[in-house]
Design a protein around this motif. Sequence first.
Motif, PDB file in Angstrom:
ATOM      1  N   THR A 324       0.844  -1.193   0.000  1.00  0.00           N
ATOM      2  CA  THR A 324       0.000   0.000   0.000  1.00  0.00           C
ATOM      3  C   THR A 324       0.879   1.243   0.000  1.00  0.00           C
ATOM      4  N   HIS A 325       0.629   2.155  -0.967  1.00  0.00           N
ATOM      5  CA  HIS A 325       1.359   3.426  -1.006  1.00  0.00           C
ATOM      6  C   HIS A 325       0.606   4.519  -0.257  1.00  0.00           C
ATOM      7  N   GLU A 326      -0.674   4.673  -0.553  1.00  0.00           N
ATOM      8  CA  GLU A 326      -1.494   5.718   0.054  1.00  0.00           C
ATOM      9  C   GLU A 326      -2.919   5.195   0.205  1.00  0.00           C
ATOM     10  N   LEU A 327      -3.591   5.646   1.259  1.00  0.00           N
ATOM     11  CA  LEU A 327      -5.033   5.444   1.343  1.00  0.00           C
ATOM     12  C   LEU A 327      -5.705   6.564   0.555  1.00  0.00           C
ATOM     13  N   LEU A 328      -6.311   6.230  -0.569  1.00  0.00           N
ATOM     14  CA  LEU A 328      -7.003   7.178  -1.441  1.00  0.00           C
ATOM     15  C   LEU A 328      -8.366   6.585  -1.731  1.00  0.00           C
ATOM     16  N   HIS A 329      -9.375   7.051  -1.037  1.00  0.00           N
ATOM     17  CA  HIS A 329     -10.665   6.369  -1.046  1.00  0.00           C
ATOM     18  C   HIS A 329     -11.387   6.483  -2.380  1.00  0.00           C
ATOM     19  N   PHE A 330     -11.947   5.351  -2.798  1.00  0.00           N
ATOM     20  CA  PHE A 330     -12.852   5.211  -3.942  1.00  0.00           C
ATOM     21  C   PHE A 330     -12.158   5.425  -5.283  1.00  0.00           C
ATOM     22  N   VAL A 331     -10.823   5.222  -5.350  1.00  0.00           N
ATOM     23  CA  VAL A 331     -10.118   5.368  -6.626  1.00  0.00           C
ATOM     24  C   VAL A 331     -10.340   4.119  -7.483  1.00  0.00           C
ATOM     25  N   HIS A 332     -10.630   4.354  -8.766  1.00  0.00           N
ATOM     26  CA  HIS A 332     -10.898   3.241  -9.680  1.00  0.00           C
ATOM     27  C   HIS A 332     -10.117   3.332 -10.979  1.00  0.00           C
ATOM     28  N   GLY A 333      -9.994   4.521 -11.562  1.00  0.00           N
ATOM     29  CA  GLY A 333      -9.246   4.666 -12.804  1.00  0.00           C
ATOM     30  C   GLY A 333      -7.888   5.262 -12.533  1.00  0.00           C
ATOM     31  N   ILE A 334      -6.874   4.879 -13.350  1.00  0.00           N
ATOM     32  CA  ILE A 334      -5.520   5.376 -13.132  1.00  0.00           C
ATOM     33  C   ILE A 334      -4.778   5.415 -14.456  1.00  0.00           C
ATOM     34  N   ALA A 335      -3.953   6.438 -14.637  1.00  0.00           N
ATOM     35  CA  ALA A 335      -3.081   6.552 -15.798  1.00  0.00           C
ATOM     36  C   ALA A 335      -1.760   7.147 -15.343  1.00  0.00           C
ATOM     37  N   ALA A 336      -0.657   6.619 -15.879  1.00  0.00           N
ATOM     38  CA  ALA A 336       0.673   7.118 -15.544  1.00  0.00           C
ATOM     39  C   ALA A 336       1.113   8.131 -16.585  1.00  0.00           C
ATOM     40  N   ASP A 337       1.801   9.170 -16.107  1.00  0.00           N
ATOM     41  CA  ASP A 337       2.253  10.252 -16.985  1.00  0.00           C
ATOM     42  C   ASP A 337       3.587  10.734 -16.444  1.00  0.00           C
ATOM     43  N   GLY A 338       4.692  10.140 -16.947  1.00  0.00           N
ATOM     44  CA  GLY A 338       5.993  10.446 -16.378  1.00  0.00           C
ATOM     45  C   GLY A 338       6.043   9.963 -14.946  1.00  0.00           C
ATOM     46  N   GLY A 339       6.348  10.874 -14.032  1.00  0.00           N
ATOM     47  CA  GLY A 339       6.372  10.509 -12.617  1.00  0.00           C
ATOM     48  C   GLY A 339       5.072  10.761 -11.899  1.00  0.00           C
ATOM     49  N   LEU A 340       4.029  11.157 -12.631  1.00  0.00           N
ATOM     50  CA  LEU A 340       2.746  11.469 -12.016  1.00  0.00           C
ATOM     51  C   LEU A 340       1.727  10.377 -12.306  1.00  0.00           C
ATOM     52  N   LEU A 341       0.713  10.308 -11.436  1.00  0.00           N
ATOM     53  CA  LEU A 341      -0.402   9.392 -11.614  1.00  0.00           C
ATOM     54  C   LEU A 341      -1.695  10.197 -11.613  1.00  0.00           C
ATOM     55  N   HIS A 342      -2.558   9.933 -12.581  1.00  0.00           N
ATOM     56  CA  HIS A 342      -3.862  10.573 -12.654  1.00  0.00           C
ATOM     57  C   HIS A 342      -4.913   9.548 -12.248  1.00  0.00           C
ATOM     58  N   LEU A 343      -5.809   9.937 -11.354  1.00  0.00           N
ATOM     59  CA  LEU A 343      -6.748   8.998 -10.761  1.00  0.00           C
ATOM     60  C   LEU A 343      -8.167   9.541 -10.808  1.00  0.00           C
ATOM     61  N   THR A 344      -9.117   8.641 -11.036  1.00  0.00           N
ATOM     62  CA  THR A 344     -10.524   8.985 -10.916  1.00  0.00           C
ATOM     63  C   THR A 344     -11.080   8.346  -9.660  1.00  0.00           C
ATOM     64  N   GLN A 346     -14.801   7.408  -7.367  1.00  0.00           N
ATOM     65  CA  GLN A 346     -16.246   7.275  -7.394  1.00  0.00           C
ATOM     66  C   GLN A 346     -16.942   8.424  -6.670  1.00  0.00           C
ATOM     67  N   SER A 347     -16.188   9.229  -5.960  1.00  0.00           N
ATOM     68  CA  SER A 347     -16.767  10.420  -5.351  1.00  0.00           C
ATOM     69  C   SER A 347     -16.957  11.536  -6.360  1.00  0.00           C
ATOM     70  N   GLY A 348     -16.549  11.311  -7.615  1.00  0.00           N
ATOM     71  CA  GLY A 348     -16.729  12.308  -8.658  1.00  0.00           C
ATOM     72  C   GLY A 348     -15.521  13.174  -8.899  1.00  0.00           C
ATOM     73  N   ASP A 349     -14.361  12.812  -8.338  1.00  0.00           N
ATOM     74  CA  ASP A 349     -13.151  13.611  -8.459  1.00  0.00           C
ATOM     75  C   ASP A 349     -12.203  13.022  -9.497  1.00  0.00           C
ATOM     76  N   VAL A 350     -11.379  13.897 -10.060  1.00  0.00           N
ATOM     77  CA  VAL A 350     -10.195  13.512 -10.815  1.00  0.00           C
ATOM     78  C   VAL A 350      -9.018  14.225 -10.168  1.00  0.00           C
ATOM     79  N   ARG A 351      -7.970  13.464  -9.863  1.00  0.00           N
ATOM     80  CA  ARG A 351      -6.831  14.028  -9.144  1.00  0.00           C
ATOM     81  C   ARG A 351      -5.528  13.598  -9.808  1.00  0.00           C
ATOM     82  N   THR A 352      -4.518  14.439  -9.669  1.00  0.00           N
ATOM     83  CA  THR A 352      -3.168  14.106 -10.101  1.00  0.00           C
ATOM     84  C   THR A 352      -2.311  13.939  -8.856  1.00  0.00           C
ATOM     85  N   HIS A 353      -1.692  12.774  -8.742  1.00  0.00           N
ATOM     86  CA  HIS A 353      -0.948  12.409  -7.536  1.00  0.00           C
ATOM     87  C   HIS A 353       0.525  12.249  -7.872  1.00  0.00           C
ATOM     88  N   ASP A 354       1.365  12.835  -7.038  1.00  0.00           N
ATOM     89  CA  ASP A 354       2.811  12.691  -7.165  1.00  0.00           C
ATOM     90  C   ASP A 354       3.270  11.699  -6.101  1.00  0.00           C
TER      91      ASP A 354
END
Length: 540
Positions: A324-344, A346-354
């Motif tokens: 486990t890296h991080e507790l990030l509730h309700f994450v389902h979609g993910i895409a890698a972009d260099g050193g960043l991760l983009h996540l969707t 179910q709460s309706g958010d899209v976030r970019t995580h470093d």
Amino acid sequence: MPARANRFDHTGRRQAARGAREARRLNPPNPLWGSNGVAFGPDGRLYVAQFLAGQISAVDPATGDVDVVVPLDGPVQAPDDLAFGPDGSMYITDLTPGRVWRRGPAGEFTLVSDRLVAPNGIACVGDRLFVNEMRMDGRLLELFPDGGDPVVLADDLAFGNAMQLGPDGHLYYPHMLSGQVWRTPPDGGAPELVAEDVHEPVAVRFDRGGVLHVLSRGAEGIVTRIDLHGSGSRTLVVSGIAGLDNAAFDGENRMFVSSFASGGVTEMHPDGRTREIVPQGFCGPYGVAIDGRGTVYAADHYRLASPAPPGPDAAGPQSRGVVTHELLHFVHGIAADGGLLHLTSQSGDVRTHDPERRTTRVRATGLDRPLGIAVAPDGSLLVAETGAGRVVRIDDADGVTVLADGLGHPVDVAVDADGRCYVSDDRCGAVLRIEDGPSAPVTVVAEGLGAPQGLAVRGDELFTVDVAGRRLHAISLTTGERRVDAEDLAVGLPPGVSRSEPEPGPAPARAPRRFAGLAVGPDGALLLSANGEGSVLRVG
């Protein structure tokens, strides 16, 4: 890796996949699809409610053997906690539909109540039954399995959860959002504050000596011990188990804990040392991605996690396959972009995580069940907004525009080298391409696929996971020809099992829709979320 029983195949012998391409697991299958409420039954086994699986299993604490006793195609949809009555009956809180069940000693089910909202914590006091609600302004009630209207003992709970009768005859329970522990007399009376400023409390449990243990749902796995008999002093013990959910003490006062984030059952010693009874694993996984350094990430509903690397780095309470890296509730979609991760979410958010800096930037909010996500050549994010039936674009300034709407049930997106966007629809059984211009928004690329979900583009080929047929399809983007690269995949429900998907509800009492993600690695191999068994497959 040795085979072992899992939720997709109880023998543990089902192969990861078969077909034209070799498939291997990056982590073992998960025998427990999350673990929530735990209680020792009359037979000495530890019974585990699995909210995400919709099933209940019994664990032999001596061997770690797991037997499913309430299957996922039974009447209980989302069991979150359980308790045993004096006659051996099991009482179950069914969180999402708001029900409480009784399972008799012979295995028969009767409905105790269907008039609660997010029932969670449950306790049997002799032949009396008490339940609380995991919501704001929740209630603590006494229920009557043989009939009779519920009696409200307390209200205004700030998200109740696992509770227990204390040595003083009071019911103890947490207020999850306010960081407090309260108690109330089961025969009526004003609730009393027992402790405040408790670290993210999720469950209260008394050991055989009457010491109160408060479990934390946070990443550190903290347990707060409170001496209620003397000075009221507190002792904090850190287990390292992210997302603790519940605990049970056996006759020898050994403490066994569960994790909503990663499943498993672990014995926790008083000094924080742990002993694995049932290994942890993925609760999905859902979306999958791989960064430029070759690290595989999975969006696992409650967390960001990875298959554990082999060797000494895999030791510890999160060993045997998943970190486990991080507790990030309700994450389902993910895409890698260099050193960043983009996540969707179910709460309706899209976030970019470093993941290096452990920082998160909110890119969009208020979307309707965003799921699949991809990065376009210009750096913008393309998101399948499943609930709204559309695909949206998020630019670098976090502006949101609609790329295509009027779609049926879009679940994933992928982008080719020319920047063209493809979307899978698992209800109409098709993969579509979104065209430029308002007159022809979509073109059918492939249809008759069953339930295509995960999408990935490699060169001039498009790959998709058909969950209904449990196949990996390859589609030529130049000729339209189609082939099957792998089949008998452990995705979706086990063979022969049918179960209606619960409708999404308010957080945190929401059950996720299953999603089998797909990604392409730097070496051209495909990574697939085998969410039927809790593993990530490498298909090369």
